[in-house]
Design a protein around this motif. Structure first.
Motif, PDB file in Angstrom:
ATOM      1  N   ARG A  44      70.992  -2.651 -77.007  1.00 35.48           N
ATOM      2  CA  ARG A  44      69.649  -3.134 -76.731  1.00 35.48           C
ATOM      3  C   ARG A  44      68.777  -1.975 -76.262  1.00 35.48           C
ATOM      4  NH1 ARG A  44      67.456  -7.499 -72.289  1.00 35.48           N
ATOM      5  NH2 ARG A  44      67.796  -5.709 -70.907  1.00 35.48           N
ATOM      6  N   LEU A  45      67.658  -1.804 -76.951  1.00 34.40           N
ATOM      7  CA  LEU A  45      66.665  -0.820 -76.553  1.00 34.40           C
ATOM      8  C   LEU A  45      65.550  -1.505 -75.766  1.00 34.40           C
ATOM      9  CD1 LEU A  45      66.289   1.274 -79.834  1.00 34.40           C
ATOM     10  CD2 LEU A  45      67.888   1.598 -77.941  1.00 34.40           C
ATOM     11  N   SER A  46      65.017  -0.785 -74.800  1.00 37.84           N
ATOM     12  CA  SER A  46      63.893  -1.280 -74.011  1.00 37.84           C
ATOM     13  C   SER A  46      62.709  -0.345 -74.181  1.00 37.84           C
ATOM     14  CB  SER A  46      64.265  -1.347 -72.517  1.00 37.84           C
ATOM     15  OG  SER A  46      65.384  -2.166 -72.308  1.00 37.84           O
ATOM     16  N   CYS A  47      61.524  -0.893 -74.064  1.00 31.80           N
ATOM     17  CA  CYS A  47      60.296  -0.104 -74.095  1.00 31.80           C
ATOM     18  C   CYS A  47      59.417  -0.611 -72.961  1.00 31.80           C
ATOM     19  CB  CYS A  47      59.601  -0.238 -75.438  1.00 31.80           C
ATOM     20  SG  CYS A  47      57.956   0.516 -75.497  1.00 31.80           S
ATOM     21  N   ALA A  48      59.337   0.173 -71.910  1.00 34.86           N
ATOM     22  CA  ALA A  48      58.524  -0.205 -70.756  1.00 34.86           C
ATOM     23  C   ALA A  48      57.128   0.370 -70.914  1.00 34.86           C
ATOM     24  CB  ALA A  48      59.163   0.312 -69.477  1.00 34.86           C
ATOM     25  N   ALA A  49      56.123  -0.493 -70.769  1.00 34.27           N
ATOM     26  CA  ALA A  49      54.735  -0.073 -70.948  1.00 34.27           C
ATOM     27  C   ALA A  49      54.028   0.026 -69.605  1.00 34.27           C
ATOM     28  CB  ALA A  49      54.006  -1.063 -71.843  1.00 34.27           C
ATOM     29  N   SER A  50      53.088   0.945 -69.531  1.00 32.95           N
ATOM     30  CA  SER A  50      52.179   1.039 -68.399  1.00 32.95           C
ATOM     31  C   SER A  50      50.805   1.390 -68.926  1.00 32.95           C
ATOM     32  CB  SER A  50      52.660   2.091 -67.389  1.00 32.95           C
ATOM     33  OG  SER A  50      52.745   3.357 -67.992  1.00 32.95           O
ATOM     34  N   THR A  73      66.754  -8.256 -83.217  1.00 31.98           N
ATOM     35  CA  THR A  73      65.817  -9.228 -82.650  1.00 31.98           C
ATOM     36  C   THR A  73      64.880  -8.522 -81.684  1.00 31.98           C
ATOM     37  OG1 THR A  73      67.488 -10.977 -82.790  1.00 31.98           O
ATOM     38  CG2 THR A  73      65.582 -11.385 -81.378  1.00 31.98           C
ATOM     39  N   MET A  74      63.587  -8.713 -81.902  1.00 29.33           N
ATOM     40  CA  MET A  74      62.589  -8.152 -81.001  1.00 29.33           C
ATOM     41  C   MET A  74      62.131  -9.238 -80.039  1.00 29.33           C
ATOM     42  SD  MET A  74      59.008  -6.273 -81.984  1.00 29.33           S
ATOM     43  CE  MET A  74      57.940  -5.571 -80.724  1.00 29.33           C
ATOM     44  N   SER A  75      61.982  -8.863 -78.782  1.00 33.77           N
ATOM     45  CA  SER A  75      61.511  -9.820 -77.780  1.00 33.77           C
ATOM     46  C   SER A  75      60.682  -9.078 -76.742  1.00 33.77           C
ATOM     47  CB  SER A  75      62.693 -10.530 -77.114  1.00 33.77           C
ATOM     48  OG  SER A  75      63.515  -9.596 -76.428  1.00 33.77           O
ATOM     49  N   ARG A  76      60.099  -9.840 -75.822  1.00 28.30           N
ATOM     50  CA  ARG A  76      59.328  -9.200 -74.759  1.00 28.30           C
ATOM     51  C   ARG A  76      59.476  -9.989 -73.475  1.00 28.30           C
ATOM     52  NH1 ARG A  76      53.191 -10.564 -76.907  1.00 28.30           N
ATOM     53  NH2 ARG A  76      53.054 -12.662 -76.021  1.00 28.30           N
ATOM     54  N   ASP A  77      59.295  -9.277 -72.371  1.00 29.00           N
ATOM     55  CA  ASP A  77      59.297  -9.877 -71.045  1.00 29.00           C
ATOM     56  C   ASP A  77      57.974  -9.498 -70.397  1.00 29.00           C
ATOM     57  OD1 ASP A  77      59.580 -10.432 -68.305  1.00 29.00           O
ATOM     58  OD2 ASP A  77      61.738 -10.096 -68.363  1.00 29.00           O
ATOM     59  N   SER A  78      57.063 -10.437 -70.338  1.00 25.77           N
ATOM     60  CA  SER A  78      55.731 -10.141 -69.819  1.00 25.77           C
ATOM     61  C   SER A  78      55.771  -9.744 -68.348  1.00 25.77           C
ATOM     62  CB  SER A  78      54.819 -11.354 -70.018  1.00 25.77           C
ATOM     63  OG  SER A  78      54.705 -11.669 -71.380  1.00 25.77           O
ATOM     64  N   ALA A  79      56.656 -10.353 -67.582  1.00 25.06           N
ATOM     65  CA  ALA A  79      56.744 -10.039 -66.154  1.00 25.06           C
ATOM     66  C   ALA A  79      57.155  -8.583 -65.931  1.00 25.06           C
ATOM     67  CB  ALA A  79      57.727 -10.970 -65.475  1.00 25.06           C
ATOM     68  N   LYS A  80      57.995  -8.070 -66.827  1.00 19.21           N
ATOM     69  CA  LYS A  80      58.442  -6.675 -66.719  1.00 19.21           C
ATOM     70  C   LYS A  80      57.591  -5.739 -67.573  1.00 19.21           C
ATOM     71  CE  LYS A  80      63.221  -7.828 -65.647  1.00 19.21           C
ATOM     72  NZ  LYS A  80      64.645  -7.663 -66.008  1.00 19.21           N
ATOM     73  N   GLN A  82      66.989  -5.902 -79.637  1.00 18.80           N
ATOM     74  CA  GLN A  82      68.423  -6.184 -79.591  1.00 18.80           C
ATOM     75  C   GLN A  82      68.993  -5.911 -80.978  1.00 18.80           C
ATOM     76  OE1 GLN A  82      70.533  -7.405 -76.918  1.00 18.80           O
ATOM     77  NE2 GLN A  82      72.022  -6.705 -78.446  1.00 18.80           N
ATOM     78  N   MET A  83      69.943  -5.017 -81.055  1.00 19.14           N
ATOM     79  CA  MET A  83      70.523  -4.607 -82.326  1.00 19.14           C
ATOM     80  C   MET A  83      71.986  -5.036 -82.372  1.00 19.14           C
ATOM     81  SD  MET A  83      68.781  -0.827 -82.679  1.00 19.14           S
ATOM     82  CE  MET A  83      69.634  -0.139 -81.268  1.00 19.14           C
ATOM     83  N   ARG A  84      72.361  -5.783 -83.395  1.00 24.03           N
ATOM     84  CA  ARG A  84      73.732  -6.261 -83.561  1.00 24.03           C
ATOM     85  C   ARG A  84      74.276  -5.771 -84.890  1.00 24.03           C
ATOM     86  NH1 ARG A  84      70.738 -10.512 -81.430  1.00 24.03           N
ATOM     87  NH2 ARG A  84      71.438 -11.255 -79.386  1.00 24.03           N
TER      88      ARG A  84
END
Length: 125
Positions: free
Chosen positions: A19-25, A69-76, A82-84
């Motif tokens: 799983r890759l994450s991309c944190a935005a600011s 699967t691409m997803s997002r967490d608005s709170a974070k 997610q790569m399988r």
């Protein structure tokens, strides 16, 4: 100032998951269309997945459909990839991108205004 920072475990065996994450600011992921792209050594950057501003539309490249699967967490303020069932052909530098102008996702690189620095994913057979 907008920043996108990708992270995730860099190496895997074929068949594994990552799983890759991309944190935005500086911008919120839930207010912008977001995309994931990748670039293998010696090849052009290619589309992987993208999500619309409202999260209602998600596009995938044919090569990853059913596996990623691409997803997002608005709170974070973070988007994920997610790569399988990883394959050696998935080896590339993965980039996330943010489009400030359009609400619908694009498979093209041009509409995206901001890019992360990229994170290497290596899949061995």
């Amino acid at each position: 100032q907008v920043q996108l920072v990708e992270s995730g475990r860099g190496s895997a065996q074929a068949g594994d998951s990552l799983r890759l994450s991309c944190a935005a600011s500086g911008r919120t992921v839930s207010s912008n269309a977001m995309g994931w792209f990748r670039q293998a050594l010696g090849k052009e950057r290619e589309f992987v997945a993208a999500m619309s501003r409202n999260g209602g539309i998600t596009l995938y490249a044919d090569s990853v459909k059913g596996r990623f699967t691409m997803s997002r967490d608005s709170a974070k303020n973070t988007v994920y990839l997610q790569m399988r069932s990883l394959e050696p052909e998935d080896t590339a530098v993965y980039y996330c991108a943010l489009d400030t102008n359009r609400s619908i996702p694009s498979r093209l690189t041009a509409p995206y205004d901001y890019w992360g620095q990229g994170t290497q994913v290596t899949v061995s057979s």
